[in-house]
Design a protein around this motif. Structure first.
Motif, short mmCIF file in Angstrom:
data_model
loop_
_atom_site.label_atom_id
_atom_site.label_comp_id
_atom_site.label_asym_id
_atom_site.label_seq_id
_atom_site.Cartn_x
_atom_site.Cartn_y
_atom_site.Cartn_z
N ALA A 440 0.84 -1.21 0.00
CA ALA A 440 0.00 0.00 0.00
C ALA A 440 0.87 1.26 0.00
CB ALA A 440 -0.92 -0.01 1.21
N GLN A 441 1.95 1.22 0.76
CA GLN A 441 2.85 2.38 0.82
C GLN A 441 3.52 2.61 -0.53
OE1 GLN A 441 5.24 0.96 4.09
NE2 GLN A 441 4.26 2.36 5.55
N LEU A 442 3.94 1.52 -1.19
CA LEU A 442 4.57 1.65 -2.50
C LEU A 442 3.58 2.14 -3.55
CD1 LEU A 442 6.76 -1.58 -2.39
CD2 LEU A 442 7.59 0.77 -2.35
N GLU A 443 2.36 1.66 -3.47
CA GLU A 443 1.34 2.12 -4.40
C GLU A 443 1.00 3.59 -4.17
OE1 GLU A 443 -1.77 -0.75 -3.86
OE2 GLU A 443 -0.94 -2.10 -5.40
N GLU A 444 1.07 4.01 -2.90
CA GLU A 444 0.86 5.42 -2.58
C GLU A 444 1.94 6.30 -3.23
OE1 GLU A 444 -0.50 9.00 -1.01
OE2 GLU A 444 -1.51 7.05 -1.18
N ALA A 445 3.15 5.70 -3.39
CA ALA A 445 4.23 6.42 -4.04
C ALA A 445 4.12 6.37 -5.56
CB ALA A 445 5.57 5.85 -3.60
N GLY A 446 3.13 5.63 -6.07
CA GLY A 446 2.91 5.59 -7.51
C GLY A 446 3.53 4.39 -8.21
N LEU A 447 3.81 3.32 -7.44
CA LEU A 447 4.33 2.10 -8.05
C LEU A 447 3.24 1.03 -8.03
CD1 LEU A 447 7.87 1.87 -6.44
CD2 LEU A 447 7.36 2.32 -8.84
N LYS A 448 3.10 0.33 -9.15
CA LYS A 448 2.16 -0.78 -9.24
C LYS A 448 2.95 -2.08 -9.13
CE LYS A 448 -1.29 -2.90 -12.28
NZ LYS A 448 -1.95 -2.82 -13.61
N LEU A 449 2.64 -2.88 -8.11
CA LEU A 449 3.42 -4.09 -7.84
C LEU A 449 2.71 -5.33 -8.36
CD1 LEU A 449 4.83 -2.07 -5.97
CD2 LEU A 449 5.02 -3.88 -4.27
N SER A 450 3.50 -6.30 -8.77
CA SER A 450 2.98 -7.60 -9.16
C SER A 450 4.02 -8.66 -8.82
CB SER A 450 2.65 -7.65 -10.66
OG SER A 450 3.82 -7.42 -11.43
N ALA A 451 3.57 -9.90 -8.67
CA ALA A 451 4.48 -11.00 -8.33
C ALA A 451 4.33 -12.10 -9.36
CB ALA A 451 4.17 -11.53 -6.93
N SER A 452 5.45 -12.75 -9.68
CA SER A 452 5.44 -13.87 -10.61
C SER A 452 6.46 -14.89 -10.14
CB SER A 452 5.79 -13.40 -12.03
OG SER A 452 7.15 -13.05 -12.10
N LYS A 453 6.54 -16.02 -10.84
CA LYS A 453 7.51 -17.05 -10.47
C LYS A 453 8.94 -16.56 -10.61
CE LYS A 453 7.72 -19.16 -15.06
NZ LYS A 453 7.58 -20.41 -15.84
N ASP A 454 9.14 -15.50 -11.40
CA ASP A 454 10.48 -14.95 -11.59
C ASP A 454 10.82 -13.86 -10.59
OD1 ASP A 454 11.04 -16.59 -13.78
OD2 ASP A 454 9.95 -15.24 -15.12
N GLY A 455 9.87 -13.55 -9.68
CA GLY A 455 10.15 -12.55 -8.67
C GLY A 455 9.21 -11.35 -8.78
N PRO A 456 9.43 -10.35 -7.93
CA PRO A 456 8.55 -9.18 -7.91
C PRO A 456 8.83 -8.24 -9.08
CG PRO A 456 10.35 -8.88 -6.37
CD PRO A 456 10.50 -10.28 -6.91
N ASN A 457 7.85 -7.46 -9.43
CA ASN A 457 8.00 -6.50 -10.51
C ASN A 457 7.25 -5.22 -10.13
OD1 ASN A 457 8.83 -5.59 -13.06
ND2 ASN A 457 6.78 -5.97 -13.88
N ALA A 458 7.72 -4.11 -10.66
CA ALA A 458 7.08 -2.83 -10.37
C ALA A 458 6.97 -2.01 -11.65
CB ALA A 458 7.88 -2.06 -9.32
N GLU A 459 5.84 -1.34 -11.78
CA GLU A 459 5.64 -0.43 -12.91
C GLU A 459 5.21 0.93 -12.36
OE1 GLU A 459 3.92 -3.88 -15.93
OE2 GLU A 459 2.73 -2.09 -15.46
N THR A 460 5.63 1.98 -13.03
CA THR A 460 5.25 3.31 -12.59
C THR A 460 3.85 3.66 -13.10
OG1 THR A 460 6.26 4.31 -14.54
CG2 THR A 460 7.62 4.12 -12.56
N THR A 461 3.16 4.51 -12.35
CA THR A 461 1.87 5.04 -12.78
C THR A 461 2.01 6.55 -12.96
OG1 THR A 461 1.07 5.51 -10.54
CG2 THR A 461 0.74 3.26 -11.38
N ASP A 462 0.94 7.18 -13.39
CA ASP A 462 0.99 8.64 -13.61
C ASP A 462 1.24 9.41 -12.33
OD1 ASP A 462 -1.66 8.52 -16.12
OD2 ASP A 462 0.52 8.22 -16.28
N THR A 463 0.97 8.78 -11.19
CA THR A 463 1.14 9.48 -9.92
C THR A 463 2.47 9.17 -9.24
OG1 THR A 463 0.05 7.67 -8.71
CG2 THR A 463 -1.36 9.46 -9.55
#
Length: 473
Positions: A440-463
């Protein structure tokens, strides 16, 4: 009492290992012919028997294990390379021997107790050949000395082949001076342009097989515990070693171990197929030595191993994850006996790796680090792997344009990588509340998180606001 079980090729069964002398456990492994770079297949026996060497040292004590691996530095391939290049033979063998040592160090192999070169043991070979002639197991013919296969009734027992099968499979040299097509060369004449040594049979050089018997006898005694090598050496090389050694009155090895062959993307490695490469080729392409080691050990040594790009990527991911988890902890003083247990069952490295991953998931990072060091992952590739992971993550998040001049500092990359790793660790530890709070804190900073078998990933949003990351500890 620790029980070690090893598969003995000679008996075709898994046996409880009982050393001749627990105070001096002795192992001999056939090494390379030094005329060129070590190809990937050459690395497999080195890595496999390095693990066994480490395990024997763990069980019996480092000072109670003697490991010998030879260099063949007199051979027709070396002679041909010298003739082709115009370089002195000694110069070629010295260079390629050092290449081999450098490359094997890169894949985490410890140096054996002794690394004899065949040319250092010519006198011992000559003495052994003389003994075989005196006992009626060898004969001289036209400047050659050959071992008389018919004089050893158990010939073929190691490989389990009939004489007819062996003749068909060995591509035996047809020569008028042979009494039997299966008889093999112990000594052969040398012309003036080839390496040669004085002997009772004239100036010449040894055959391939006699060198290992003579060196093993000299360095390990008439009987020793383990003889290892690739399955391609089982016949004729190891079969011939047994025959000549036993006929010379030596008990030779109690346990015979062989690793299976290597393929590349499901096919036999071959220059004609374009899938042939050396260990140095991979290292120069940026593949860390520890990744090569991981891939090699991710298949049990008695099964054919298939080198693939997918396995390489998986190995890199797994090692990166382990090094992230252990970068700030000291290794536990000893490795957990339950973690080591699979190795005691005929070197089950696959199950051992599973145990290491379970430690990572459970957050037992000091124990994980001890286990990694035990199997040979001592951190040589850690910095490169972690830096690559940060770079790839940074590129995936694509914060370059957003951060502008503040990117002169590497801190944003480190911060994002560290926070994603913490989120992944919390999820693996099943601390869902803490993981959700961090997400939630990372999403508040404007990062969209996802998890896969290869590990965590993050994408930026407009915010996305990198400044908000600074508040996260």
């Amino acid at each position: 009492m620790t029980t070690l079980k090893l598969y003995n090729t000679k008996t075709r069964s898994k046996e409880v290992f009982q050393p001749i002398d627990p105070e001096n456990v002795r192992m001999y492994v056939c090494g390379p012919t030094v005329y060129d770079r070590a190809h990937l297949g050459n690395a497999r026996p080195v890595i496999v028997f390095d693990v066994l060497y480490r395990l024997l040292r763990h069980v019996y004590g480092a000072e109670h294990v003697t490991y010998v691996r030879n260099f063949t530095d007199v051979d027709d391939k070396i002679n041909a390379r010298a003739a082709e290049s115009g370089r002195p033979i000694g110069e070629i063998t010295a260079e390629t021997t050092q290449w081999f040592l450098d490359d094997m160090a890169e894949v985490g192999a410890l140096e054996p107790t002794a690394m004899p070169r065949a040319t250092q043991y010519i006198a011992q070979m000559v003495a052994m050949i003389e003994d075989l002639i005196a006992k009626g197991h060898a004969y001289e013919a036209e400047g050659h000395v050959l071992f008389a296969v018919e004089s050893y009734a158990e010939y073929g027992a190691l490989s389990g082949r009939s004489v007819d099968d062996m003749i068909a499979g060995a591509r035996v040299e047809v020569a008028p001076y042979k009494r039997n097509p299966m008889d093999f060369v112990l000594w052969k004449p040398s012309s003036e342009d080839l390496p040669g040594w004085d002997s009772p049979w004239g100036r010449g050089r040894p055959g391939w097989h006699i060198e290992c018997s003579a060196m093993a006898r000299d360095l390990l005694g008439e009987r020793f515990d383990i003889h290892g090598g690739g399955i391609d050496l089982q016949f004729p090389h190891h079969e011939n070693e047994i025959a000549q050694s036993r006929c010379a009155g030596h008990g030779f090895a109690n346990v015979w171990m062989h690793n299976e062959m290597l393929q590349v993307e499901g096919k036999k490695m071959s220059k004609s197929l374009g899938n042939f490469f050396t260990v140095r080729d991979l290292l120069d392409q940026g593949v860390p030595g520890e990744v090569i080691r991981f891939v090699m050990l991710s298949t049990h040594y008695r099964k054919p191993m298939d080198w693939t790009d997918e396995k390489r990527a998986q190995a890199k991911h797994r090692l990166t994850r382990w090094y992230r988890a252990t970068q700030s902890v000291e290794a536990a003083p000893t490795v957990d006996s339950k973690v080591v247990a699979p190795l005691l069952d005929d070197l089950n490295t696959v199950a051992f790796f599973k145990n290491l991953n379970d430690l990572c998931v459970a957050g037992r990072f000091a124990e994980l680090k001890a286990g990694m060091e035990f199997i040979g992952f001592t951190g040589e590739s850690a910095e490169a792997l972690l830096e690559e992971a940060k770079r790839m993550l940074f590129e995936a998040v694509d914060v370059t344009e957003l951060l502008g001049e503040t990117l002169e500092s590497a801190d944003p990359k480190v911060k994002i990588g560290s926070l994603l790793h913490r989120w992944q660790s919390l999820r693996e530890a099943k601390d869902w509340a803490a993981a959700d709070e961090l997400k939630a804190q990372l999403e508040e900073a404007g990062l969209k998180l996802s998890a896969s078998k290869d590990g965590p990933n993050a994408e930026t949003t407009d915010t996305f606001d990198p400044a908000k990351l600074e508040a996260l500890k």
